[in-house]
Scaffold this motif. Structure first.
Motif, PDB file in Angstrom:
ATOM      1  N   LEU A  20      -3.281 -12.994  -8.726  1.00  0.00           N
ATOM      2  CA  LEU A  20      -2.851 -12.269  -7.532  1.00  0.00           C
ATOM      3  C   LEU A  20      -1.325 -12.214  -7.464  1.00  0.00           C
ATOM      4  O   LEU A  20      -0.749 -11.208  -7.026  1.00  0.00           O
ATOM      5  CB  LEU A  20      -3.422 -12.947  -6.280  1.00  0.00           C
ATOM      6  N   VAL A  21      -0.657 -13.278  -7.902  1.00  0.00           N
ATOM      7  CA  VAL A  21       0.809 -13.288  -7.898  1.00  0.00           C
ATOM      8  C   VAL A  21       1.346 -12.192  -8.816  1.00  0.00           C
ATOM      9  O   VAL A  21       2.281 -11.454  -8.463  1.00  0.00           O
ATOM     10  CB  VAL A  21       1.329 -14.681  -8.335  1.00  0.00           C
ATOM     11  N   GLU A  22       0.757 -12.055 -10.003  1.00  0.00           N
ATOM     12  CA  GLU A  22       1.205 -11.020 -10.938  1.00  0.00           C
ATOM     13  C   GLU A  22       0.953  -9.624 -10.378  1.00  0.00           C
ATOM     14  O   GLU A  22       1.794  -8.729 -10.527  1.00  0.00           O
ATOM     15  CB  GLU A  22       0.495 -11.195 -12.274  1.00  0.00           C
ATOM     16  N   LEU A  23      -0.214  -9.435  -9.751  1.00  0.00           N
ATOM     17  CA  LEU A  23      -0.514  -8.122  -9.178  1.00  0.00           C
ATOM     18  C   LEU A  23       0.484  -7.761  -8.080  1.00  0.00           C
ATOM     19  O   LEU A  23       0.955  -6.607  -8.001  1.00  0.00           O
ATOM     20  CB  LEU A  23      -1.933  -8.126  -8.610  1.00  0.00           C
ATOM     21  N   ILE A  24       0.831  -8.732  -7.228  1.00  0.00           N
ATOM     22  CA  ILE A  24       1.767  -8.456  -6.132  1.00  0.00           C
ATOM     23  C   ILE A  24       3.155  -8.144  -6.692  1.00  0.00           C
ATOM     24  O   ILE A  24       3.828  -7.199  -6.246  1.00  0.00           O
ATOM     25  CB  ILE A  24       1.820  -9.651  -5.166  1.00  0.00           C
ATOM     26  N   ARG A  25       3.622  -8.901  -7.670  1.00  0.00           N
ATOM     27  CA  ARG A  25       4.948  -8.657  -8.237  1.00  0.00           C
ATOM     28  C   ARG A  25       5.018  -7.288  -8.925  1.00  0.00           C
ATOM     29  O   ARG A  25       6.015  -6.575  -8.802  1.00  0.00           O
ATOM     30  CB  ARG A  25       5.296  -9.767  -9.226  1.00  0.00           C
ATOM     31  N   ARG A  26       3.945  -6.924  -9.641  1.00  0.00           N
ATOM     32  CA  ARG A  26       3.922  -5.603 -10.285  1.00  0.00           C
ATOM     33  C   ARG A  26       3.946  -4.492  -9.242  1.00  0.00           C
ATOM     34  O   ARG A  26       4.657  -3.496  -9.394  1.00  0.00           O
ATOM     35  CB  ARG A  26       2.678  -5.471 -11.161  1.00  0.00           C
ATOM     36  N   ALA A  59       2.572  -6.833   4.147  1.00  0.00           N
ATOM     37  CA  ALA A  59       1.449  -7.532   3.520  1.00  0.00           C
ATOM     38  C   ALA A  59       0.165  -6.719   3.622  1.00  0.00           C
ATOM     39  O   ALA A  59      -0.642  -6.678   2.687  1.00  0.00           O
ATOM     40  CB  ALA A  59       1.272  -8.908   4.174  1.00  0.00           C
ATOM     41  N   ALA A  60      -0.029  -6.019   4.746  1.00  0.00           N
ATOM     42  CA  ALA A  60      -1.231  -5.201   4.904  1.00  0.00           C
ATOM     43  C   ALA A  60      -1.235  -4.033   3.917  1.00  0.00           C
ATOM     44  O   ALA A  60      -2.274  -3.695   3.335  1.00  0.00           O
ATOM     45  CB  ALA A  60      -1.325  -4.686   6.335  1.00  0.00           C
ATOM     46  N   GLU A  61      -0.065  -3.403   3.720  1.00  0.00           N
ATOM     47  CA  GLU A  61       0.007  -2.289   2.776  1.00  0.00           C
ATOM     48  C   GLU A  61      -0.250  -2.766   1.348  1.00  0.00           C
ATOM     49  O   GLU A  61      -0.912  -2.090   0.558  1.00  0.00           O
ATOM     50  CB  GLU A  61       1.374  -1.619   2.879  1.00  0.00           C
ATOM     51  N   ILE A  62       0.292  -3.940   1.020  1.00  0.00           N
ATOM     52  CA  ILE A  62       0.070  -4.481  -0.326  1.00  0.00           C
ATOM     53  C   ILE A  62      -1.403  -4.793  -0.538  1.00  0.00           C
ATOM     54  O   ILE A  62      -1.984  -4.470  -1.579  1.00  0.00           O
ATOM     55  CB  ILE A  62       0.924  -5.745  -0.532  1.00  0.00           C
ATOM     56  N   ALA A  63      -2.037  -5.413   0.463  1.00  0.00           N
ATOM     57  CA  ALA A  63      -3.456  -5.759   0.346  1.00  0.00           C
ATOM     58  C   ALA A  63      -4.318  -4.506   0.208  1.00  0.00           C
ATOM     59  O   ALA A  63      -5.262  -4.466  -0.592  1.00  0.00           O
ATOM     60  CB  ALA A  63      -3.898  -6.581   1.551  1.00  0.00           C
ATOM     61  N   THR A  64      -3.995  -3.460   0.968  1.00  0.00           N
ATOM     62  CA  THR A  64      -4.771  -2.216   0.886  1.00  0.00           C
ATOM     63  C   THR A  64      -4.645  -1.570  -0.493  1.00  0.00           C
ATOM     64  O   THR A  64      -5.634  -1.141  -1.091  1.00  0.00           O
ATOM     65  CB  THR A  64      -4.305  -1.234   1.971  1.00  0.00           C
ATOM     66  N   ALA A  65      -3.407  -1.521  -1.017  1.00  0.00           N
ATOM     67  CA  ALA A  65      -3.196  -0.897  -2.322  1.00  0.00           C
ATOM     68  C   ALA A  65      -3.884  -1.681  -3.439  1.00  0.00           C
ATOM     69  O   ALA A  65      -4.538  -1.098  -4.312  1.00  0.00           O
ATOM     70  CB  ALA A  65      -1.689  -0.785  -2.605  1.00  0.00           C
ATOM     71  N   LEU A  66      -3.769  -3.003  -3.402  1.00  0.00           N
ATOM     72  CA  LEU A  66      -4.401  -3.812  -4.439  1.00  0.00           C
ATOM     73  C   LEU A  66      -5.928  -3.774  -4.309  1.00  0.00           C
ATOM     74  O   LEU A  66      -6.644  -3.811  -5.319  1.00  0.00           O
ATOM     75  CB  LEU A  66      -3.904  -5.257  -4.353  1.00  0.00           C
ATOM     76  N   GLY A  67      -6.438  -3.722  -3.091  1.00  0.00           N
ATOM     77  CA  GLY A  67      -7.886  -3.626  -2.910  1.00  0.00           C
ATOM     78  C   GLY A  67      -8.449  -2.337  -3.470  1.00  0.00           C
ATOM     79  O   GLY A  67      -9.557  -2.315  -4.035  1.00  0.00           O
ATOM     80  N   VAL A  77       2.843 -13.848  -0.974  1.00  0.00           N
ATOM     81  CA  VAL A  77       4.156 -13.214  -1.049  1.00  0.00           C
ATOM     82  C   VAL A  77       5.216 -14.091  -0.370  1.00  0.00           C
ATOM     83  O   VAL A  77       6.390 -14.094  -0.769  1.00  0.00           O
ATOM     84  CB  VAL A  77       4.100 -11.800  -0.435  1.00  0.00           C
ATOM     85  N   GLU A  78       4.822 -14.870   0.651  1.00  0.00           N
ATOM     86  CA  GLU A  78       5.766 -15.810   1.240  1.00  0.00           C
ATOM     87  C   GLU A  78       6.138 -16.899   0.232  1.00  0.00           C
ATOM     88  O   GLU A  78       7.269 -17.394   0.220  1.00  0.00           O
ATOM     89  CB  GLU A  78       5.153 -16.444   2.497  1.00  0.00           C
ATOM     90  N   GLY A  79       5.165 -17.278  -0.614  1.00  0.00           N
ATOM     91  CA  GLY A  79       5.479 -18.212  -1.687  1.00  0.00           C
ATOM     92  C   GLY A  79       6.464 -17.626  -2.686  1.00  0.00           C
ATOM     93  O   GLY A  79       7.354 -18.331  -3.191  1.00  0.00           O
ATOM     94  N   LEU A  80       6.346 -16.319  -2.967  1.00  0.00           N
ATOM     95  CA  LEU A  80       7.318 -15.670  -3.845  1.00  0.00           C
ATOM     96  C   LEU A  80       8.706 -15.641  -3.204  1.00  0.00           C
ATOM     97  O   LEU A  80       9.724 -15.788  -3.892  1.00  0.00           O
ATOM     98  CB  LEU A  80       6.858 -14.242  -4.169  1.00  0.00           C
ATOM     99  N   VAL A  81       8.740 -15.436  -1.880  1.00  0.00           N
ATOM    100  CA  VAL A  81      10.024 -15.445  -1.182  1.00  0.00           C
ATOM    101  C   VAL A  81      10.662 -16.827  -1.271  1.00  0.00           C
ATOM    102  O   VAL A  81      11.876 -16.964  -1.485  1.00  0.00           O
ATOM    103  CB  VAL A  81       9.828 -15.024   0.298  1.00  0.00           C
ATOM    104  N   ALA A  82       9.841 -17.875  -1.133  1.00  0.00           N
ATOM    105  CA  ALA A  82      10.366 -19.235  -1.207  1.00  0.00           C
ATOM    106  C   ALA A  82      10.930 -19.546  -2.595  1.00  0.00           C
ATOM    107  O   ALA A  82      11.875 -20.335  -2.728  1.00  0.00           O
ATOM    108  CB  ALA A  82       9.259 -20.240  -0.858  1.00  0.00           C
ATOM    109  N   LYS A  83      10.379 -18.904  -3.631  1.00  0.00           N
ATOM    110  CA  LYS A  83      10.861 -19.114  -4.997  1.00  0.00           C
ATOM    111  C   LYS A  83      11.912 -18.078  -5.408  1.00  0.00           C
ATOM    112  O   LYS A  83      12.271 -18.000  -6.573  1.00  0.00           O
ATOM    113  CB  LYS A  83       9.680 -19.050  -5.967  1.00  0.00           C
ATOM    114  N   SER A  84      12.373 -17.272  -4.455  1.00  0.00           N
ATOM    115  CA  SER A  84      13.394 -16.243  -4.711  1.00  0.00           C
ATOM    116  C   SER A  84      12.900 -15.169  -5.666  1.00  0.00           C
ATOM    117  O   SER A  84      13.697 -14.516  -6.337  1.00  0.00           O
ATOM    118  CB  SER A  84      14.679 -16.888  -5.256  1.00  0.00           C
TER     119      SER A  84
END
Length: 217
Positions: A133-139, A150-158, A175-182
């Motif tokens: 899921l992390v790779e899909l969100i970053r792509r 987050a809702a738009e990302i979830a809809t597109a990935l779904g 995605v908040e975890g990605l923000v925490a890791k910059s």
């Protein structure tokens, strides 16, 4: 009498305001914990799936190793007690010959069958090479030219991956975890929160610099 009622009314208003704030904080905390539980459940399902695949691969490799080992009966045949009579010695030789032939036939039957679990393990391992899921969100964020919620990302990935149960709460936590890791950047517009990938920030920042150089020249 009116003076005695005024402090009571003000105290009641303060209690009502405090209770309202506590309820709001409680609801937000429930949403946060629920999102974390969903994310942990998805991680648990992924680990269980990987565990099943690894177990199948180990079993397949174990069957292959067992099939290639020599039969114990063939090695144990020399330790036959001495026979007193010649006919009995000949019978012992015939028994040993039968055991050796049986062991060779068993090994010949096992070798072709051992290839099937190995091929099945390779096919199963190939199916597990799905992006996380992390790779899909970053792509997805990298391909977007504008920030996405987050809702738009979830809809597109779904829509792109209907076989995966992608929830908005899980996407928001991830995605908040990605923000925490910059690895991603959060922006707020009014009461809405939008996300962009940090990989896409460099070209956007370099473009104004190029325009400034063009104006100076």
């Amino acid at each position: 009498m009116p003076d005695s009622k005024t402090p009571t009314t003000e105290l009641t208003s303060q209690y009502m305001a405090q209770v309202g704030n506590d309820l709001e904080r409680n609801a937000k905390e429930q949403d946060r914990i629920g999102a974390e539980i969903d994310a942990l459940q998805e991680q648990l399902r992924a680990l269980q799936h990987d565990h099943t695949v690894l177990t199948n691969m180990r079993n397949a490799l174990g069957v292959t190793d067992t099939a290639t080992q020599p039969a114990p009966e063939a090695d144990a045949t020399p330790s036959v007690p001495r026979q007193k009579a010649t006919p009995q010695s000949g019978a012992g030789k015939r028994v040993r010959a039968k055991k050796t032939a049986t062991a060779q036939d068993t090994e010949a039957v096992k070798k072709p069958a051992a290839k099937k679990p190995e091929a099945a393990a390779k096919a199963t391992a190939a199916k597990t090479t799905q992006p996380t899921l992390v790779e899909l969100i970053r792509r997805h964020l990298t391909d977007q030219s504008e920030p996405r919620s987050a809702a738009e990302i979830a809809t597109a990935l779904g829509q792109a991956h209907p076989d995966r149960n992608i929830k908005t709460t899980v996407v928001r936590t991830t995605v908040e975890g990605l923000v925490a890791k910059s690895h991603a950047q959060r922006t707020k517009q009014g009461s809405s929160v939008y996300y962009t990938t940090t990989d896409a920030q460099a070209p956007a920042a370099a473009a104004p610099a190029a325009d400034d150089q063009a104006e100076v020249s």
